[in-house]
Structure formats: structure tokens, C-alpha cells
Design a protein around this motif. Structure first.
Motif, PDB file in Angstrom:
ATOM      1  N   LYS A  94      -4.324  -1.369   5.398  1.00 23.55           N
ATOM      2  CA  LYS A  94      -3.362  -0.552   4.640  1.00 23.55           C
ATOM      3  C   LYS A  94      -3.168  -1.099   3.226  1.00 23.55           C
ATOM      4  CE  LYS A  94      -0.127  -1.342   7.741  1.00 23.55           C
ATOM      5  NZ  LYS A  94      -0.828  -2.171   8.729  1.00 23.55           N
ATOM      6  N   THR A  95      -2.906  -2.429   3.143  1.00 19.90           N
ATOM      7  CA  THR A  95      -2.693  -3.037   1.824  1.00 19.90           C
ATOM      8  C   THR A  95      -3.964  -2.919   0.980  1.00 19.90           C
ATOM      9  OG1 THR A  95      -1.120  -4.557   2.794  1.00 19.90           O
ATOM     10  CG2 THR A  95      -2.011  -5.173   0.661  1.00 19.90           C
ATOM     11  N   SER A  96      -5.112  -3.117   1.640  1.00 23.16           N
ATOM     12  CA  SER A  96      -6.377  -3.035   0.906  1.00 23.16           C
ATOM     13  C   SER A  96      -6.534  -1.647   0.314  1.00 23.16           C
ATOM     14  CB  SER A  96      -7.549  -3.330   1.835  1.00 23.16           C
ATOM     15  OG  SER A  96      -7.288  -4.493   2.569  1.00 23.16           O
ATOM     16  N   LEU A 126       4.716  -4.735  -3.844  1.00 20.68           N
ATOM     17  CA  LEU A 126       3.740  -5.417  -2.992  1.00 20.68           C
ATOM     18  C   LEU A 126       4.398  -5.993  -1.746  1.00 20.68           C
ATOM     19  CD1 LEU A 126       1.779  -7.313  -5.766  1.00 20.68           C
ATOM     20  CD2 LEU A 126       0.901  -5.447  -4.373  1.00 20.68           C
ATOM     21  N   GLN A 127       3.546  -6.160  -0.732  1.00 16.99           N
ATOM     22  CA  GLN A 127       4.046  -6.702   0.533  1.00 16.99           C
ATOM     23  C   GLN A 127       4.558  -8.130   0.342  1.00 16.99           C
ATOM     24  OE1 GLN A 127       0.979  -6.514   3.472  1.00 16.99           O
ATOM     25  NE2 GLN A 127       2.426  -6.460   5.163  1.00 16.99           N
ATOM     26  N   LYS A 128       3.749  -8.921  -0.384  1.00 13.40           N
ATOM     27  CA  LYS A 128       4.191 -10.293  -0.673  1.00 13.40           C
ATOM     28  C   LYS A 128       4.762 -10.260  -2.073  1.00 13.40           C
ATOM     29  CE  LYS A 128       0.171 -11.854   1.296  1.00 13.40           C
ATOM     30  NZ  LYS A 128      -1.093 -12.415   0.925  1.00 13.40           N
ATOM     31  N   LEU A 181       5.136   1.765  -1.745  1.00 16.33           N
ATOM     32  CA  LEU A 181       5.950   0.733  -1.097  1.00 16.33           C
ATOM     33  C   LEU A 181       5.127   0.157   0.047  1.00 16.33           C
ATOM     34  CD1 LEU A 181       9.529   2.322  -0.707  1.00 16.33           C
ATOM     35  CD2 LEU A 181       8.504   1.254  -2.695  1.00 16.33           C
ATOM     36  N   ASP A 182       4.689  -1.089  -0.078  1.00 13.90           N
ATOM     37  CA  ASP A 182       3.882  -1.699   0.982  1.00 13.90           C
ATOM     38  C   ASP A 182       4.801  -2.516   1.881  1.00 13.90           C
ATOM     39  OD1 ASP A 182       2.032  -2.796   2.612  1.00 13.90           O
ATOM     40  OD2 ASP A 182       0.833  -3.759   1.046  1.00 13.90           O
ATOM     41  N   ASP A 183       5.210  -1.908   2.950  1.00  8.86           N
ATOM     42  CA  ASP A 183       6.064  -2.578   3.931  1.00  8.86           C
ATOM     43  C   ASP A 183       7.288  -3.183   3.228  1.00  8.86           C
ATOM     44  OD1 ASP A 183       6.429  -2.970   6.550  1.00  8.86           O
ATOM     45  OD2 ASP A 183       5.108  -4.704   6.777  1.00  8.86           O
TER      46      ASP A 183
HETATM   47 MG    MG Z   1      -0.499  -5.203   4.415  1.00  6.30          MG
END
Ligand code: MG
Ligand code: UTP
Length: 582
Positions: free
Chosen positions: A377-379, A418-420, A498-500
Motif C-alpha cells: 500500500k505504502t509503495s 506518511l506512515q512514519k 493519508l497512509d495509515d
Molecule cells: Mg505501509
């Protein structure tokens, strides 16, 4: 050399004035002993000339010479420092800009620790070298050549001693420096390792402490530290021979000169003042030679650093917009299309992270992406703002390939949480204004309201002026996520991803964020990656991902009907029995 001229040209006057001032000092250093020798010689020839008046005149000339020398010395040091400090500052700036243009893959290749060393320690090595070069490059060879000429004129036959000792000394020093160079290169690599260890530990100090890994980390640090110590000692062990060798040649030559010259004096072929002057010249020649060798030593270290700096400057980011054809174009609508996109992180690894992905999202739509962890998903979303480039296929925004936009315009139009994610040290308002540094206070609190952050920010005694620690560690996980969302909203992007980003926010607050998104951000395309079905179920379309592929597309009710995987995730999150099993 052409590369370095860029950093020299703006400060050319300093680069010229520095050595020129040093020449003044050189002349003084040669004239001084000559004055002394003249006085002795005249006194020897005619003792009656040694009146207080004569001595005072000579002394006066010597004082003036000394003052001029001092002015030259101070000027040389001042201009040398100015030139080298400016040189280093510009170089650091260019390195920093270069690193900013690097893709994630390039930063990983160098490692952050190594980039930090290159930007700080390596640049300082070069700065010291430039400073030394400006002060010594003319001075030492200048003194050496002047003294050599004077010595030869004073006593050509005695100069044979120098003809033997100088090449011997140079040979010995050359040997030492050659050995030193490779060792200095190794020292810089060890500093990289040390920086990596320190940085990783300090950035993640909370994890280290919660796992009680301080001892382990300390041992790791001690190992890299002693590794650095050993390597530096290795380099020093070679360099340590420099001083004794210099001293040895200095005394050996002086003794030889005194011995041979002394004989001449006894037989009457040479007078004492000439011998004194000659010995003086020898001291000056050899000590200048020693300074030149010191310069060469610094240069061997600087050369190692220059090589490392060039490696950074010569790396051209694969993610550049140099060949973009539509640099003026901005993202205006927010349409996204993937055409048979495949992607891998490691080009040598045949396994694809994303395989043959195709879809089209109309402007203004809300898309949910759901799928097990590690499914890509993030990719997938990283390809939209070109954090990475697709290996095959095309990613289009507003019908134009993302590679044709200027990176700035593309990323300006796309807001990714980003997620992180991370916040920076500074006030909350400063952090939010990353999105738009000209935003008014009203705009800032407006986006904070949309991200459901306004209320808790106002509950802090200092409100929007509350200071955040590096990484935003003094707010809770859910608060940090909401601030990151607000920061992105302030950009007013056409595409919001919105990534998580609401994983740490309670469901009621998350529902409010979703409502604000739906009602107030109608013009933007919204992509929401989530683990909870509840987060995406109102989306216009939901993608179900598995193993780097999109295995289902549709609305919540369509997918419940047609997609077994989606149904399973839904049931596992709603059915109390399977929730227990989980
Ligand atoms: Mg991810
Ligand atoms: P993703 O990071 O795209 O997965 O990694 P995801 O779906 O978002 O996972 P969650 O839900 O956030 O946990 C996809 C694959 O790419 C690899 C990962 O190992 C994973 O198998 N990957 C990811 C890399 O090889 N390098 C990276 O820098 C990131």
C-alpha cells in the motif's frame, strides 16, 4: 580544480591578499638575519664603527622590519581565515542542497551517519587545509628559496651539504606521507561508523530505554569508538616519525656545516659572520621544508576528505526533473491514473513489490485502500509524488506522466501524510506552517479544526506556541498524527494521501476527521490507507490489495458481495467471536 574554483572565485581577493601578506613576512624573515650579519661583518672589519648610534640605527631598522613582518603575519592569518571559512560554508551549502535532492535509495546508500561526517568533519578537514595552504604555500617555499639563494651566494662550496641532505629528507618524508594517506582515508570511514551508531542510538533513545538495551548499545558504541581509536592511532603511528626525522636532518646538516665551515674559518677562507649567516640559512631552509611537509601531511588528509565530498557532489539523483517536459505545469485537478505499473525496491531482486497495477481515480473522489501488512500500500502511493519511480508502466496525474512535472510542482500539488511521520523541533504553529509559511493564524487554526487538532492544541497553556521536541515526542501518538494531517491540509493540495494516518486516533475522533474531509475538502482527491474497514467504508471506491496486486475494487457494499477477502476482513473486525479469536 574547476569544481573548487566555484568556491574560490567569490572570495578571490582574500585568496590573493592572504598569500601576499605572507610574502611580506617572508621578506622580513630573510632580511632580519642579513641585518645581523651586516652588523657583525662591519664590526669585525672596523671595530670603531660600533658606536651606540650605529647600533641604534640597525636596531631601529630591525624594529621597523619586525613591525612590518607582524602586520604581514596578522594580515595573512586574517585573510586566510576569511577565505577558508567562506570556502567551507559555501561547500557545505552545496553539499546540503545536493543531499536534499537525493532519493531515499541514495541516502540509504551513503547512510545518514556518513553524510553527516562528510558535511561536517570532511569539510572541516578541507577548510583547515585551505587555511594552511594560504598561509604556508607561499611563505615556506618563499623562505626556503630565498634562504637557499642567500646560502649559495654566501658560500657555494658549503651548499653541497644541503644538496645531499635535502633530497634525503624529502625522500624519507614522501615515504611517510604515502603510508599516511590510506590510513587517513580509513579514519574517515571509521568516523562514519561512529556517527551512524551515535545517531541511531540517540534518535531512538526511547526504544533503547524501553527495551533496556543501554548496555548493549554502549558496547556497540565502545566497539566503534575503539575501532576509530585504533585506526587513528595507526595513522598517527606513521606520522609520529615525521618530527624526529625532521629534527635529525636539521641537526645532522647543521653539524656538517659547522664542521666543514669551521675548518674554513680556522684556515681563514671564511669569516665568522658568514658562517653564522649560513647556519641561519640552513635552519630556515630545513624548517621551511618541515612546514612544507606538514602541509603535505594535511593535504594527504584533505585529499581523502575531498574524495569523499566529490562522491556526494557527483551523485546525480535518479529522481531528478532535469528532463521533464512540462516543468511549468501544476497539479490543478487531482486525477490519478496508473497504467500497468510494476515496481521493485531492489533492482537486482526479481520479486516485484507492485505488479501490473492499473486504475483511474477521477478528481475529487475518495479512495480507500485496504490490505494485509506488507502488501504494497505504502509503495503504491509513494509513486504518486515520485518518492520512487515505477520500473514499468506509467503513473499519470491530471493525464500527464509524473516524470514530466517539475518535482516541486508535483509535490506541491500532492499532500502525503506518511506512515512514519515526524514533527520538528519548534512551536506547533511553526510546524503547521511547513505546509504554507504565509498562512494566517485563522488558516492555521482552520486546518487544525479539520484535523481535529485545534481543541487539544488550545488546551495547552501556550496553545499554538507550545514548543515541540525534536520528532514531536512531547505530544501523544494520536495528537502527533492529527498535527501531521493539519500540516498537510495547510498545503491545500489537490491530492491528499493519508497512509495509515489515523491509526492512533480513537474511532469517534477519526469519524469527525472523515466528516470534515468529506464536507470541506470536496475539491481534492483523497486516498486513505487504513487497517480498519470503518476508516474507508464511506469511500467512493475501495481498493483491496494483496501481494502487490489490486485484487478487488468497488464500494463497501459491492465488495462485501463480491470480494471474499474484504468480507473476511470486515467480519473479523465486526464479528465479536472472530474478534476474540484474533
Ligand atoms: Mg505501509
Ligand atoms: P509496503 O510498505 O508498501 O507495505 O511494503 P504496506 O502495505 O504499506 O504495509 P503496512 O500495512 O504499512 O505494514 C511492501 C513490500 O516492500 C518491501 C516490504 O518488505 C514489503 O514486503 N519494502 C518496503 C522494501 O523492500 N523496502 C522498503 O523501503 C519498503
Amino acid at each position: 580544480m574547476k569544481r573548487w574554483m566555484k568556491y574560490i572565485r567569490p572570495y578571490l581577493p582574500y585568496f590573493i591578499l592572504g598569500p601576499l601578506c605572507m610574502i611580506v613576512e617572508v621578506i622580513g624573515e630573510v632580511v632580519m638575519p642579513k641585518l645581523l650579519s651586516v652588523m657583525i661583518k662591519r664590526g669585525e672589519a672596523n671595530p670603531s664603527i660600533l658606536t651606540p648610534g650605529f647600533a641604534l640605527t640597525i636596531m631601529g631598522i630591525m624594529i621597523v622590519t619586525a613591525l612590518i613582518m607582524m602586520a604581514g603575519g596578522i594580515g595573512g592569518a586574517y585573510f586566510g581565515a576569511k577565505a577558508s571559512v567562506n570556502f567551507a560554508a559555501d561547500l557545505r551549502k552545496d553539499l546540503y542542497t545536493k543531499v536534499q535532492s537525493f532519493s531515499f535509495a541514495e541516502i540509504d546508500r551513503f547512510s545518514t551517519g556518513s553524510l553527516v561526517t562528510r558535511l561536517t568533519n570532511d569539510v572541516t578537514q578541507l577548510q583547515n587545509f585551505v587555511n594552511m595552504l594560504l598561509r604556508m604555500a607561499l611563505r615556506s617555499p618563499g623562505i626556503m628559496i630565498c634562504a637557499l639563494i642567500m646560502a649559495i651566494f654566501t658560500r657555494p662550496s658549503l651548499s653541497v651539504v644541503l644538496a645531499v641532505s635535502m633530497p634525503c629528507m624529502l625522500l624519507a618524508i614522501f615515504f611517510i606521507i604515502r603510508k599516511g594517506f590510506s590510513r587517513f582515508s580509513r579514519v574517515q570511514t571509521k568516523i562514519d561508523a561512529l556517527n551512524n551508531t551515535v545517531q541511531e542510538n540517540i534518535t531512538n533513545v526511547r526504544v533503547v530505554k524501553s527495551f533496556v538495551r543501554e548496555d548493549f548499545e554502549t558496547v556497540k558504541f565502545q566497539n566503534t569508538n575503539s575501532d576509530l581509536k585504533q585506526t587513528a592511532m595507526g595513522a598517527m603511528r606513521v606520522m609520529i616519525f615525521m618530527q624526529p626525522i625532521n629534527t635529525f636532518f636539521m641537526y645532522a646538516t647543521t653539524i656538517a656545516v659547522l664542521w666543514i665551515g669551521g675548518k674554513s674559518v680556522v684556515i681563514g677562507g671564511m669569516n665568522v659572520s658568514d658562517l653564522t649567516f649560513f647556519v641561519n640559512c640552513v635552519t630556515q631552509i630545513l624548517s621551511s621544508l618541515m612546514m612544507i611537509t606538514m602541509l603535505l601531511m594535511t593535504s594527504s588528509r584533505a585529499l581523502a576528505s575531498a574524495k569523499r565530498i566529490c562522491e556526494v557532489l557527483d551523485t546525480n539523483s535518479v529522481l531528478s526533473d532535469e528532463n521533464a517536459t512540462q516543468k511549468q505545469k501544476a497539479v490543478t485537478k487531482g486525477e490519478i491514473e496508473f497504467k500497468n505499473v510494476s515496481f521493485r525496491y531492489y533492482k537486482e531482486n526479481p520479486e516485484e513489490v507492485l505488479s501490473d497495477i492499473s486504475f483511474k481515480i477521477p478528481a475529487g473522489a475518495t479512495v480507500g485502500i485496504i490490505g494485509s501488512t506488507g502488501c504494497g500500500k505504502t509503495s503504491l502511493i509513494s509513486l504518486i509524488p515520485r518518492l520512487y519511480d515505477a520500473d514499468e508502466g506509467e503513473v499519470l496525474v491530471d493525464g500527464v506522466n509524473v516524470k514530466e512535472y517539475s518535482l516541486e510542482n508535483l509535490r506541491e500539488g500532492i499532500g502525503v501524510v506518511l506512515q512514519k511521520n515526524t514533527l520538528f523541533s519548534g512551536t506547533i504553529a511553526e510546524n503547521l506552517r511547513w505546509g504554507d509559511d504565509e498562512a494566517t493564524d485563522e488558516e492555521v487554526s482552520r486546518v487544525a479544526e479539520q484535523a481535529q487538532a485545534d481543541k487539544f492544541v488550545r488546551s495547552f497553556p501556550q496553545g499554538y506556541e507550545t514548543m515541540l521536541d525534536q520528532g514531536g515526542t512531547n505530544v501523544s501518538g494520536g495528537q502527533k498524527q492529527r498535527l501531521c494531517i493539519a500540516r498537510t491540509l495547510l498545503k491545500k493540495p489537490k491530492i491528499i494521501i493519508l497512509d495509515d494516518s489515523t491509526s492512533a486516533v480513537d474511532t469517534a475522533t477519526e469519524a469527525q476527521i472523515r466528516r470534515a474531509f468529506r464536507e470541506e475538502l470536496t475539491a481534492s482527491t483523497k486516498i486513505i490507507i487504513a487497517q480498519r474497514i470503518g476508516s474507508v467504508k464511506d469511500a467512493d471506491i475501495i481498493f483491496v490489495m494483496n501481494g502487490g496486486r489490486i485484487t478487488g475494487m468497488g464500494t463497501h457494499s459491492e465488495l462485501l458481495e463480491s470480494n471474499a477477502e474484504y468480507k473476511e476482513i470486515f467480519e473479523s473486525q465486526t464479528d465479536p467471536k472472530s474478534a476474540e479469536e484474533r
